[in-house]
Design an enzyme around this catalytic site. Structure first.
Site, mmCIF file in Angstrom:
data_model
loop_
_atom_site.group_PDB
_atom_site.id
_atom_site.type_symbol
_atom_site.label_atom_id
_atom_site.label_comp_id
_atom_site.label_asym_id
_atom_site.label_seq_id
_atom_site.Cartn_x
_atom_site.Cartn_y
_atom_site.Cartn_z
ATOM 1 N N HIS A 69 -37.251 3.557 23.411
ATOM 2 C CA HIS A 69 -38.528 4.055 23.947
ATOM 3 C C HIS A 69 -39.524 2.903 24.098
ATOM 4 O O HIS A 69 -40.283 2.853 25.050
ATOM 5 C CB HIS A 69 -39.147 5.107 23.020
ATOM 6 C CG HIS A 69 -38.699 6.525 23.279
ATOM 7 N ND1 HIS A 69 -38.869 7.159 24.489
ATOM 8 C CD2 HIS A 69 -38.093 7.425 22.474
ATOM 9 C CE1 HIS A 69 -38.379 8.384 24.417
ATOM 10 N NE2 HIS A 69 -37.917 8.578 23.208
ATOM 11 N N GLY A 82 -37.917 11.441 14.839
ATOM 12 C CA GLY A 82 -38.379 10.119 15.270
ATOM 13 C C GLY A 82 -39.434 10.297 16.326
ATOM 14 O O GLY A 82 -39.510 11.347 16.976
ATOM 15 N N GLN A 134 -44.522 7.549 23.558
ATOM 16 C CA GLN A 134 -44.382 8.993 23.779
ATOM 17 C C GLN A 134 -45.713 9.725 23.589
ATOM 18 O O GLN A 134 -45.855 10.860 24.063
ATOM 19 C CB GLN A 134 -43.353 9.586 22.816
ATOM 20 C CG GLN A 134 -41.918 9.129 23.104
ATOM 21 C CD GLN A 134 -40.939 9.770 22.178
ATOM 22 O OE1 GLN A 134 -40.725 9.267 21.079
ATOM 23 N NE2 GLN A 134 -40.347 10.880 22.580
ATOM 24 N N HIS A 156 -32.605 4.915 19.358
ATOM 25 C CA HIS A 156 -33.247 5.791 20.348
ATOM 26 C C HIS A 156 -34.736 5.465 20.457
ATOM 27 O O HIS A 156 -35.292 5.387 21.552
ATOM 28 C CB HIS A 156 -33.053 7.260 19.924
ATOM 29 C CG HIS A 156 -33.711 8.269 20.809
ATOM 30 N ND1 HIS A 156 -33.027 9.099 21.651
ATOM 31 C CD2 HIS A 156 -35.024 8.587 20.983
ATOM 32 C CE1 HIS A 156 -33.885 9.875 22.304
ATOM 33 N NE2 HIS A 156 -35.103 9.585 21.914
ATOM 34 N N GLU A 157 -35.365 5.222 19.280
ATOM 35 C CA GLU A 157 -36.821 4.940 19.279
ATOM 36 C C GLU A 157 -37.127 3.550 19.821
ATOM 37 O O GLU A 157 -38.090 3.378 20.577
ATOM 38 C CB GLU A 157 -37.394 5.070 17.866
ATOM 39 C CG GLU A 157 -37.215 6.443 17.209
ATOM 40 C CD GLU A 157 -37.639 7.592 18.086
ATOM 41 O OE1 GLU A 157 -37.063 8.678 17.938
ATOM 42 O OE2 GLU A 157 -38.523 7.410 18.943
ATOM 43 N N CYS A 173 -34.497 14.571 23.067
ATOM 44 C CA CYS A 173 -35.698 13.740 23.106
ATOM 45 C C CYS A 173 -36.926 14.645 23.218
ATOM 46 O O CYS A 173 -36.915 15.592 24.014
ATOM 47 C CB CYS A 173 -35.641 12.796 24.309
ATOM 48 S SG CYS A 173 -37.043 11.680 24.409
ATOM 49 N N LEU A 174 -37.938 14.350 22.434
ATOM 50 C CA LEU A 174 -39.150 15.183 22.460
ATOM 51 C C LEU A 174 -39.874 15.059 23.796
ATOM 52 O O LEU A 174 -40.686 15.912 24.141
ATOM 53 C CB LEU A 174 -40.080 14.800 21.299
ATOM 54 C CG LEU A 174 -39.487 15.060 19.903
ATOM 55 C CD1 LEU A 174 -40.425 14.564 18.818
ATOM 56 C CD2 LEU A 174 -39.118 16.513 19.698
HETATM 57 O O1 K2U Z 1 -37.681 10.054 20.169
HETATM 58 C C1 K2U Z 1 -37.651 11.278 20.217
HETATM 59 O O2 K2U Z 1 -37.820 11.898 21.274
HETATM 60 C C2 K2U Z 1 -37.302 12.086 18.972
HETATM 61 C C3 K2U Z 1 -35.812 12.268 18.989
HETATM 62 C C4 K2U Z 1 -35.208 11.282 18.052
HETATM 63 C C5 K2U Z 1 -33.707 11.365 18.075
HETATM 64 C C6 K2U Z 1 -32.980 11.641 19.233
HETATM 65 C C7 K2U Z 1 -31.595 11.686 19.183
HETATM 66 C C8 K2U Z 1 -30.928 11.447 18.006
HETATM 67 C C9 K2U Z 1 -31.653 11.168 16.868
HETATM 68 C C10 K2U Z 1 -33.036 11.129 16.902
HETATM 69 C C11 K2U Z 1 -35.405 13.704 18.688
HETATM 70 O O3 K2U Z 1 -35.869 14.582 19.660
HETATM 71 S S1 K2U Z 1 -35.957 14.345 17.212
HETATM 72 C C12 K2U Z 1 -35.148 15.928 17.343
HETATM 73 C C13 K2U Z 1 -33.840 15.871 16.624
HETATM 74 C C14 K2U Z 1 -33.771 16.513 15.403
HETATM 75 C C15 K2U Z 1 -32.604 16.439 14.674
HETATM 76 C C16 K2U Z 1 -31.499 15.723 15.155
HETATM 77 C C17 K2U Z 1 -31.581 15.088 16.383
HETATM 78 C C18 K2U Z 1 -32.761 15.162 17.135
HETATM 79 ZN ZN ZN Z 2 -36.901 10.316 22.601
#
Ligand code: K2U
Ligand code: ZN
Length: 173
Positions: free
Chosen positions: A141, A46, A51, A137-138, A95-96
């Site tokens: 943001h 996501g 971001q 989560h998105e 979170c990225l």
């Molecule tokens: O928004 C973001 O920073 C990307 C997030 C999205 C996300 C966070 C927590 C749970 C689900 C989605 C992640 O960093 S994407 C990395 C990731 C990959 C596989 C599973 C969970 C998170």
């Molecule tokens: Zn995030």
């Protein structure tokens, strides 16, 4: 298509409420393409426009990656949660914008979301599983909320201090 720089917490732009999109045009389509490319490259499932320092209410998602299925890229413009399940579940989120930090967050197991597609069509869909966690989560943001905001203050401060150290090291190059 271009990779965009992902902002790292703490950054004031990650705490702002993003502005609703008023016109779906080629610039927005290019941003969506760049966000998907940036997300896949991270890799992530996501990514929200703030971001990548764009204060607009748009997010991209592809949780199909998780099951190594065929990619299912989604672009949500002006998304709104219209229904939440009573049932909650806990997921260890990352979170990225807060690299290498993970913590358990409790959210509704299922949500219904309405949004506008890049072709201007209105959409309504229910999400469950990892898609539900990711879309919440998105959307957080877009409202300037990070997953660490759900943690106890001490834990949140610890993570913030680690990110400040990381950013100092990155600045030194
Ligand atoms: O928004 C973001 O920073 C990307 C997030 C999205 C996300 C966070 C927590 C749970 C689900 C989605 C992640 O960093 S994407 C990395 C990731 C990959 C596989 C599973 C969970 C998170
Ligand atoms: Zn995030």
């Amino acid at each position: 298509m271009a990779l965009r720089n992902i902002l790292i917490h703490p950054d004031p732009r990650l705490k702002k409420v993003a502005t609703p999109v008023t016109t779906v045009n080629d610039d927005l389509r290019r941003l969506a393409d760049d966000m998907l490319e940036t997300m896949y490259d991270a890799p992530g499932i996501g990514l929200a426009a703030p971001q990548v320092a764009v204060m607009s209410r748009m997010l991209v998602m592809d949780c199909a990656k998780e099951d190594d299925a065929t990619p299912e890229p989604m672009v949500l413009i002006n998304p709104e949660v219209t229904w939440r399940s009573e049932e909650q579940n806990v997921y260890e989120e990352g979170c990225l914008s807060i690299p290498e930090q993970y913590a358990e967050v409790e959210r509704p197991t299922e949500v219904e979301v309405i949004w506008t597609e890049l072709d201007g069509q209105a959409r309504r869909e229910r999400f469950d599983g990892l898609w539900a966690t990711c879309v919440q989560h998105e959307i957080d943001h877009l409202d300037g909320k990070l997953f660490i905001d759900y943690l106890k203050p001490l834990k949140r401060q610890m993570i913030t201090r680690k990110m400040q150290k990381l950013k100092r090291e990155m600045a030194r190059g």
